[in-house]
Design an enzyme around this catalytic site. Sequence first.
Site, PDB file in Angstrom:
ATOM      1  N   ASP A   1      51.390 -24.537  53.162  1.00  0.00           N
ATOM      2  CA  ASP A   1      52.226 -23.351  53.326  1.00  0.00           C
ATOM      3  C   ASP A   1      51.385 -22.169  53.789  1.00  0.00           C
ATOM      4  O   ASP A   1      50.167 -22.174  53.671  1.00  0.00           O
ATOM      5  CB  ASP A   1      52.863 -22.991  51.975  1.00  0.00           C
ATOM      6  CG  ASP A   1      54.050 -23.882  51.666  1.00  0.00           C
ATOM      7  OD1 ASP A   1      54.524 -24.564  52.585  1.00  0.00           O
ATOM      8  OD2 ASP A   1      54.497 -23.885  50.503  1.00  0.00           O
TER       9      ASP A   1
ATOM     10  N   LYS B   1      56.533 -21.008  55.826  1.00  0.00           N
ATOM     11  CA  LYS B   1      57.772 -20.280  56.123  1.00  0.00           C
ATOM     12  C   LYS B   1      57.832 -19.043  55.265  1.00  0.00           C
ATOM     13  O   LYS B   1      58.258 -19.086  54.123  1.00  0.00           O
ATOM     14  CB  LYS B   1      59.002 -21.138  55.903  1.00  0.00           C
ATOM     15  CG  LYS B   1      58.973 -21.921  54.629  1.00  0.00           C
ATOM     16  CD  LYS B   1      60.256 -22.641  54.498  1.00  0.00           C
ATOM     17  CE  LYS B   1      60.071 -23.611  53.379  1.00  0.00           C
ATOM     18  NZ  LYS B   1      61.033 -24.362  52.945  1.00  0.00           N
TER      19      LYS B   1
ATOM     20  N   MET C   1      58.136 -11.873  44.959  1.00  0.00           N
ATOM     21  CA  MET C   1      58.963 -11.582  46.139  1.00  0.00           C
ATOM     22  C   MET C   1      59.712 -10.260  45.978  1.00  0.00           C
ATOM     23  O   MET C   1      60.875 -10.152  46.362  1.00  0.00           O
ATOM     24  CB  MET C   1      59.951 -12.732  46.395  1.00  0.00           C
ATOM     25  CG  MET C   1      59.254 -14.006  46.822  1.00  0.00           C
ATOM     26  SD  MET C   1      60.350 -15.418  46.970  1.00  0.00           S
ATOM     27  CE  MET C   1      60.100 -16.228  45.390  1.00  0.00           C
TER      28      MET C   1
HETATM   29  N1  SAH Z   1      54.351 -20.810  44.135  1.00  0.00           N
HETATM   30  C1  SAH Z   1      53.783 -19.465  44.264  1.00  0.00           C
HETATM   31  C2  SAH Z   1      54.854 -18.416  44.508  1.00  0.00           C
HETATM   32  C3  SAH Z   1      55.545 -18.560  45.836  1.00  0.00           C
HETATM   33  S1  SAH Z   1      56.775 -17.337  46.075  1.00  0.00           S
HETATM   34  C4  SAH Z   1      52.963 -19.150  43.011  1.00  0.00           C
HETATM   35  O1  SAH Z   1      53.076 -19.877  42.014  1.00  0.00           O
HETATM   36  O2  SAH Z   1      52.216 -18.183  43.028  1.00  0.00           O
HETATM   37  C5  SAH Z   1      55.904 -16.170  47.072  1.00  0.00           C
HETATM   38  C6  SAH Z   1      55.589 -14.927  46.267  1.00  0.00           C
HETATM   39  O3  SAH Z   1      54.493 -15.178  45.413  1.00  0.00           O
HETATM   40  C7  SAH Z   1      55.165 -13.744  47.104  1.00  0.00           C
HETATM   41  O4  SAH Z   1      56.267 -13.042  47.633  1.00  0.00           O
HETATM   42  C8  SAH Z   1      54.422 -12.922  46.079  1.00  0.00           C
HETATM   43  O5  SAH Z   1      55.331 -12.234  45.227  1.00  0.00           O
HETATM   44  C9  SAH Z   1      53.742 -13.998  45.261  1.00  0.00           C
HETATM   45  N2  SAH Z   1      52.360 -14.264  45.709  1.00  0.00           N
HETATM   46  C10 SAH Z   1      51.866 -15.414  46.171  1.00  0.00           C
HETATM   47  N3  SAH Z   1      50.535 -15.312  46.409  1.00  0.00           N
HETATM   48  C11 SAH Z   1      50.199 -14.050  46.082  1.00  0.00           C
HETATM   49  C12 SAH Z   1      48.972 -13.333  46.075  1.00  0.00           C
HETATM   50  N4  SAH Z   1      47.816 -13.879  46.459  1.00  0.00           N
HETATM   51  N5  SAH Z   1      49.012 -12.046  45.650  1.00  0.00           N
HETATM   52  C13 SAH Z   1      50.143 -11.472  45.231  1.00  0.00           C
HETATM   53  N6  SAH Z   1      51.324 -12.099  45.212  1.00  0.00           N
HETATM   54  C14 SAH Z   1      51.348 -13.382  45.626  1.00  0.00           C
END
Ligand code: SAH
Length: 247
Positions: A35, A56, A168
């Site tokens: 991803d 995506k 998000m």
């Molecule tokens: N599966 C992922 C989340 C995916 S949803 C997890 O467990 O972290 C995508 C959201 O995750 C983004 O919109 C943001 O809110 C958060 N996110 C993912 N990576 C991030 C990062 N390095 N720093 C801050 N927020 C992050």
Amino acid sequence: MNAKVWLVGAGPGDPELLTLKAVKALNQAEVVMIDDLVNPAVLEHCPGARIVSVGKRGGCRSTPQDFIHRLMLRYARQGKCVVRLKGGDPCIFGRGSEEADWLSAHGIEVELVNGITAGLAGATTCGIPLTLRGVARGVTLVTAHTQDDSPLNWQALVQSGTTLVVYMGVAKLPEIQAGLLAGGMNADTPVAMIENASLPGQRELRSSLLTMEHDAIAFALKSPAILVIGAVAAVDVQAYLPLARQA
Ligand code: SAH
């Protein structure tokens, strides 16, 4: 041996936050489907693998989920060792269970490997303890972005008294702020916003429920970012900034 797909969490970005199990799966991988939110630096653990980007991001060009399913199935049926690598944890707002269900329904064995989710890493990199004895007796992970745009039950979230970790949320700051204020949360409740948590470009902003939207605009907060809302969002244990105790 049955065909198998590893659904692996790549953690929030910092390659040192990968689990040993994730590294082991990457070492064995012949195909790695990644991803957008996966830091390419973690791919050093699978130098020989074919890397397929199927990212995506919200609002951007996207790979249909159905295409991802079929591609995983195709590689698995070719007998390849397939790792489906997702940012953070595969089952925290990551559609990991949907992909696992679909693969299982098509006779493919699935193994899930945890990753450190961005909400936990984001808080920790800023020294925020998401739970704190006597202050925050729980933590709620919540997405501001629902599939059908239905509103969250803000009042219930406020009444839970738990620290809120919002994923998000960048494009939804006005709704989050209005919902929590209407739900009865104090306007001076601390809010921390962490952009690119654990990555070299990490930025953090401390604010309050009342000023969060205004402050985020001035700061030009961008996705991906995590919001931490609650009393603990004012703490930084690494900077010896404890919770302001009531006199
Ligand atoms: N599966 C992922 C989340 C995916 S949803 C997890 O467990 O972290 C995508 C959201 O995750 C983004 O919109 C943001 O809110 C958060 N996110 C993912 N990576 C991030 C990062 N390095 N720093 C801050 N927020 C992050």
